[in-house]
Design an enzyme around this catalytic site. Structure first.
Site, mmCIF file in Angstrom:
data_model
loop_
_atom_site.group_PDB
_atom_site.id
_atom_site.type_symbol
_atom_site.label_atom_id
_atom_site.label_comp_id
_atom_site.label_asym_id
_atom_site.label_seq_id
_atom_site.Cartn_x
_atom_site.Cartn_y
_atom_site.Cartn_z
ATOM 1 N N GLU A 56 0.823 -1.207 0.000
ATOM 2 C CA GLU A 56 0.000 0.000 0.000
ATOM 3 C C GLU A 56 0.861 1.263 0.000
ATOM 4 O OE1 GLU A 56 -3.368 0.379 -0.385
ATOM 5 O OE2 GLU A 56 -3.181 -1.721 -0.927
ATOM 6 N N LYS B 197 2.922 1.320 -3.583
ATOM 7 C CA LYS B 197 2.071 1.517 -4.761
ATOM 8 C C LYS B 197 1.363 2.872 -4.721
ATOM 9 C CE LYS B 197 -1.616 -0.490 -7.557
ATOM 10 N NZ LYS B 197 -2.553 -1.617 -7.739
ATOM 11 N N HIS B 198 0.819 3.240 -3.567
ATOM 12 C CA HIS B 198 -0.013 4.458 -3.480
ATOM 13 C C HIS B 198 0.630 5.594 -2.683
ATOM 14 C CE1 HIS B 198 -3.283 2.151 -5.257
ATOM 15 N NE2 HIS B 198 -3.072 1.191 -4.368
#
Ligand code: NAG
Ligand code: NAG
Ligand code: NAG
Length: 254
Positions: A128, A131-132
């Site tokens: 998480e 990626k973000h």
């Protein structure tokens, strides 16, 4: 620097290093962003931030009366998004980073409410973040003064948890008499009404095999992603659930 300020810094004070953004003069993300580019006070291009949550029943994760955290995703204002924006910050030691910042309460909370369905929470958090989280421009190291390595990682996880605490999906649904059941089914419009009313804007609800599985809450932000003002925004994508016959399975049914 005053004694109190030093103590806050020593304690890993989350907000200590981010530039202050004057909220009354700061633009709202996704709105008239032509004037400002790449500012530490304007989330752009990822100006639509999604706090996403799971209802995992197979296998069940987390408390039986709570949804769990998926993440916080910066989407461009048009349904597209950037991902994996900085390989050099794709850390493999999220737990260690949070411990080194004395964020033990946060870590305890994450161990309860931010669950990987395969049982590997650390890997899920790493995913998480890389990626973000690395795509949120307002928490790049350059936006900090006296930047301490990985400071933005602690800030990110703390913010996601804070947002999640303010979005109690289980309660929003049960307030509308929508509760887990192995036999009852629900209409999409009733689920959408309950959650959209609570959030103040349209949400996205996703299903897996005809059962409730995920909800996405959308926000625009004034200021940076950590101490800026989050304002509910309408969903940028449609629900994947059928119109009716939607199951909301109990977590203890397996
Ligand atoms: C609001 O903006 C005005 C003018 O830009 C500024 O003087 C004032 O300090 C700001 N107030 C706050 C609370 O940021
Ligand atoms: C957009 O922002 C610029 C700069 O702040 C301002 O001059 C302009 O009037 C704004 N446009 C709209 C449509 O709000
Ligand atoms: C986490 O990993 C990064 C990259 O390898 C390293 O620079 C950092 O010191 C580590 N932090 C902790 C607290 O172990």
């Amino acid at each position: 620097m005053g004694a109190l300020a030093s103590q806050l810094l020593l304690a890993g004070g989350a907000l200590a290093g981010l530039q202050a953004c004057s909220l009354n003069s700061t633009q709202l993300s996704c709105h008239n962003t032509t004037a400002v580019k790449d500012s530490c006070c304007l989330n752009s291009p990822g100006g639509l931030l999604l706090q996403t949550q799971f209802w995992d029943t197979n296998p069940a994760t987390g408390p039986s009366d709570s949804w769990t955290i998926h993440g916080l995703w910066p989407d461009n204002c048009d349904g597209t998004y950037q991902s994996n924006c900085d390989e050099s910050r794709a850390y493999k030691n999220i737990t260690e980073i949070l411990k080194s910042q004395s964020r033990t309460e946060l870590l305890d909370y994450m161990n309860t409410y931010w669950k990987d369905e395969n049982g590997d929470d650390e890997s899920f958090w790493e995913h998480e973040w890389s990626k973000h989280g690395t795509c949120i421009n307002t928490i790049e190291p350059s936006c900090y003064s006296n930047y301490k390595p990985q400071q933005e990682v602690g800030d990110f996880f703390n913010k996601v948890v804070d947002l999640f605490k303010g979005l109690n999906t289980y309660e929003f649904l049960s307030d509308a008499n929508i509760t887990p059941s192995s036999s009852k089914t629900y209409e999409l419009s009733d689920l959408e009404d309950a959650l959209s009313k609570a959030h103040g804007a349209k949400v996205t609800i996703n299903c897996e095999d005809g059962a409730l599985d995920e909800v996405w809450y959308f926000f625009n932000v004034k200021g940076n992603a950590i101490n800026g003002q989050y304002i509910a925004a309408d969903a940028a994508s449609d629900s994947t659930c059928p119109q009716s016959g939607i199951k909301y399975l109990p977590k203890d049914s397996n």
